[in-house]
Design an enzyme around this catalytic site. Structure first.
Site, PDB file in Angstrom:
ATOM      1  N   GLU A  45       0.718  -1.188   0.110  1.00 53.20           N
ATOM      2  CA  GLU A  45      -0.110  -0.015  -0.094  1.00 53.20           C
ATOM      3  C   GLU A  45       0.828   1.231  -0.088  1.00 53.20           C
ATOM      4  OE1 GLU A  45      -3.423   0.650  -0.395  1.00 53.20           O
ATOM      5  OE2 GLU A  45      -3.441  -1.671  -0.734  1.00 53.20           O
ATOM      6  N   CYS A 200     -12.184   3.297 -14.655  1.00 53.25           N
ATOM      7  CA  CYS A 200     -12.222   4.355 -14.270  1.00 53.25           C
ATOM      8  C   CYS A 200     -11.189   5.466 -14.195  1.00 53.25           C
ATOM      9  CB  CYS A 200     -13.225   4.765 -13.162  1.00 53.25           C
ATOM     10  SG  CYS A 200     -14.074   6.179 -13.152  1.00 53.25           S
ATOM     11  N   CYS A 207     -16.032   3.759 -19.931  1.00 49.16           N
ATOM     12  CA  CYS A 207     -17.401   3.605 -19.511  1.00 49.16           C
ATOM     13  C   CYS A 207     -18.191   2.498 -20.105  1.00 49.16           C
ATOM     14  CB  CYS A 207     -18.087   4.885 -20.058  1.00 49.16           C
ATOM     15  SG  CYS A 207     -17.368   6.264 -19.212  1.00 49.16           S
ATOM     16  N   CYS A 210     -18.039  -0.321 -17.854  1.00 50.15           N
ATOM     17  CA  CYS A 210     -18.121  -0.196 -16.395  1.00 50.15           C
ATOM     18  C   CYS A 210     -19.594  -0.712 -15.901  1.00 50.15           C
ATOM     19  CB  CYS A 210     -18.061   1.296 -16.209  1.00 50.15           C
ATOM     20  SG  CYS A 210     -18.220   1.769 -14.539  1.00 50.15           S
ATOM     21  N   CYS A 216     -24.374   6.206 -13.547  1.00 49.19           N
ATOM     22  CA  CYS A 216     -23.095   7.194 -13.410  1.00 49.19           C
ATOM     23  C   CYS A 216     -23.460   8.396 -13.603  1.00 49.19           C
ATOM     24  CB  CYS A 216     -21.933   6.692 -13.933  1.00 49.19           C
ATOM     25  SG  CYS A 216     -20.439   8.055 -13.950  1.00 49.19           S
TER      26      CYS A 216
END
Length: 371
Positions: A45, A200, A207, A210, A216
Site C-alpha cells: 500500500e 475509471c 465507460c 463499467c 453514473c
C-alpha cells in the site's frame, strides 16, 4: 451543499455489481495478494501511493526478498532501505516505512496494530491506507478513499470541486462509508481500487465496460473527463543548483548524504551549491588546487512543487583536506548499495572510467516526487 450526498444505489446493489465485476475482471494474482499478511499489505500500500501497479511489482518483490518481515526492516540501515527504493520516487515513503517498522518493533511487539486508528498514527500511514491494511489483511470492515476510489465516486455522483478540499473529501468519505460492505472486505477493497485503476482511469475511462455506466451521473452528462475537478494549478517555480562531480586519482566521486528532511532527505547526492562562486569557494577552502572543468549542459528534474535545473560541474581533485562525516568516496565502476537521488544515479551511470568530458546531455528528468 449537504455533507451527505444522495447515493446512486443502495449499498447492497452497489456491492453486488462491483463484486460480480471483480470476480470476472478484477486482479487476483498480485504479489501482495499471495500470503496476504498485514506486513506485506502494508508495504504494498505504501509503494502503491502515487505509483502504478506495474512499476511497483518488481520493487515489492525485491523488497520482500531482502526484508521478509517487520523485524528485518526495522533492523536494517536507512541507506539499504533507500537503496531498494531508488527509482520509485517519493522517498519520504521509504523513510517513513523504515521509521514505522522500528516503532512497530519497539512499541507493538513486532506486530502491526489491528485498529485503524492505531495504524494511522504510525509514520506514513493515513486513514485510507490504514483501512486498506485492515480490510485486506484481516478481513475486517474498514473504509478506504485512495485516489482511484475518489475518482470513481466523484464521477459516479458528478461531485463538484477538487477532492482535496476538506468539504469535498468529507462528502466522498460519507459515500465510501455508505457503500462499504460487512463481508468480502478484502475483495471489495481491491475491487474499488481496480475499478479506478483499470476502467475509471484519469484520462481515458472505459465507460462501455463499467458496471455502473447506467447510473453514473458524469457519464449521463457526457462529462466524464470533467470529474474529478483538478487542483487549481500555479506555475511551477524553477530553482537552480550546481552539482559538483569531484573525482580523485582513482576515478571515485565524492558524495554527501542529504539531511534527513527536505529535498532527497537521507539520500546520497553530489555536493550541491546555489551558484558557481559558492562551488568555487568550497573547492578553494576544502580541495585547493583542484582542476575545475567547464560545466556540462544543464538538465531539469521536475518535482510536484518546483523544477530543479541542475548544472553538473566536473572537477579533478588535487587533495582534500577533510572529507567530513557525511561524505564518502563512491566508485561508479563498483557501486555501493546506497540510496541515490535519481538524477545523481543517472549522472554516475553516465561516467566513463575516468574523464572530465561531458557525457551525452540527459533529457529532462520528470518526477512527481514531493521534495
Amino acid at each position: 451543499m449537504s455533507d451527505t450526498p444522495t447515493p446512486v444505489l443502495p449499498p447492497e446493489a452497489f456491492q453486488r455489481r462491483l463484486l460480480d465485476w471483480f470476480d470476472t475482471h478484477g486482479r487476483h494474482d498480485l504479489p501482495w495478494q499471495r500470503d496476504r499478511t498485514p506486513y506485506r499489505v502494508w508495504v504494498s500500500e505504501i509503494m502503491l501511493q502515487q505509483t502504478q501497479v506495474t512499476t511497483v511489482i518488481p520493487y515489492f518483490e525485491r523488497f520482500m526478498a531482502r526484508f521478509p518481515d517487520v523485524a528485518a526492516l526495522a533492523g536494517a540501515e536507512q541507506d539499504e532501505v533507500l537503496h531498494l527504493w531508488t527509482g520509485l520516487g517519493y522517498y519520504a515513503r521509504g523513510r517513513n516505512l523504515h521509521k514505522a517498522a522500528r516503532v512497530i518493533v519497539d512499541e507493538h511487539g513486532g506486530e502491526l496494530p489491528e485498529a485503524v486508528e492505531a495504524l494511522a498514527a504510525l509514520p506514513g500511514i493515513g486513514r485510507s491506507t490504514a483501512g486498506a491494511i485492515v480490510a485486506q489483511s484481516r478481513g475486517r470492515r474498514a473504509v478506504i478513499l485512495d485516489g482511484n476510489v475518489k475518482r470513481s465516486l466523484t464521477r459516479l455522483h458528478a461531485e463538484p470541486g477538487w477532492p482535496g478540499r476538506p468539504a469535498v473529501e468529507r462528502r466522498l468519505w460519507a459515500l465510501a462509508e455508505h457503500y462499504t460492505p460487512h463481508e468480502r472486505l478484502a475483495d471489495y477493497t481491491q475491487a474499488m481500487m481496480d475499478l479506478g485503476a483499470t476502467l475509471c482511469r484519469r484520462g481515458t475511462p472505459e465507460c462501455g465496460r463499467c458496471p455502473f455506466a447506467d447510473v453514473c451521473l458524469a457519464h449521463a452528462r457526457g462529462e466524464e473527463r470533467r470529474f474529478p475537478e483538478s487542483k487549481p494549478r500555479k506555475a511551477l517555480p524553477t530553482r537552480a543548483t550546481q552539482m559538483l562531480l569531484l573525482r580523485d586519482a582513482e576515478g571515485r566521486v565524492l558524495l554527501e548524504q542529504r539531511p534527513s528532511s527536505g529535498l532527497w532527505g537521507g539520500l546520497w547526492s553530489l555536493p550541491q551549491f546555489d551558484d558557481a562562486p559558492a562551488l568555487e569557494a568550497w573547492l578553494d577552502a576544502h580541495a585547493p588546487g583542484s582542476e575545475l572543468a567547464p560545466a556540462w549542459a544543464p538538465f531539469t528534474h521536475v518535482f510536484s512543487h518546483f523544477r530543479l535545473e541542475i548544472t553538473p560541474r566536473p572537477a579533478r581533485i588535487a587533495r582534500l583536506d577533510s572529507i567530513g562525516e557525511s561524505r564518502r568516496w563512491y566508485d561508479p565502476a563498483r557501486p555501493d548499495a546506497l540510496g541515490l537521488a535519481a538524477p545523481v544515479k543517472r549522472l554516475l551511470a553516465s561516467l566513463a572510467p575516468f574523464t572530465l568530458e561531458a557525457p551525452p546531455s540527459p533529457r529532462e528528468s520528470v518526477s512527481e516526487e514531493s521534495p
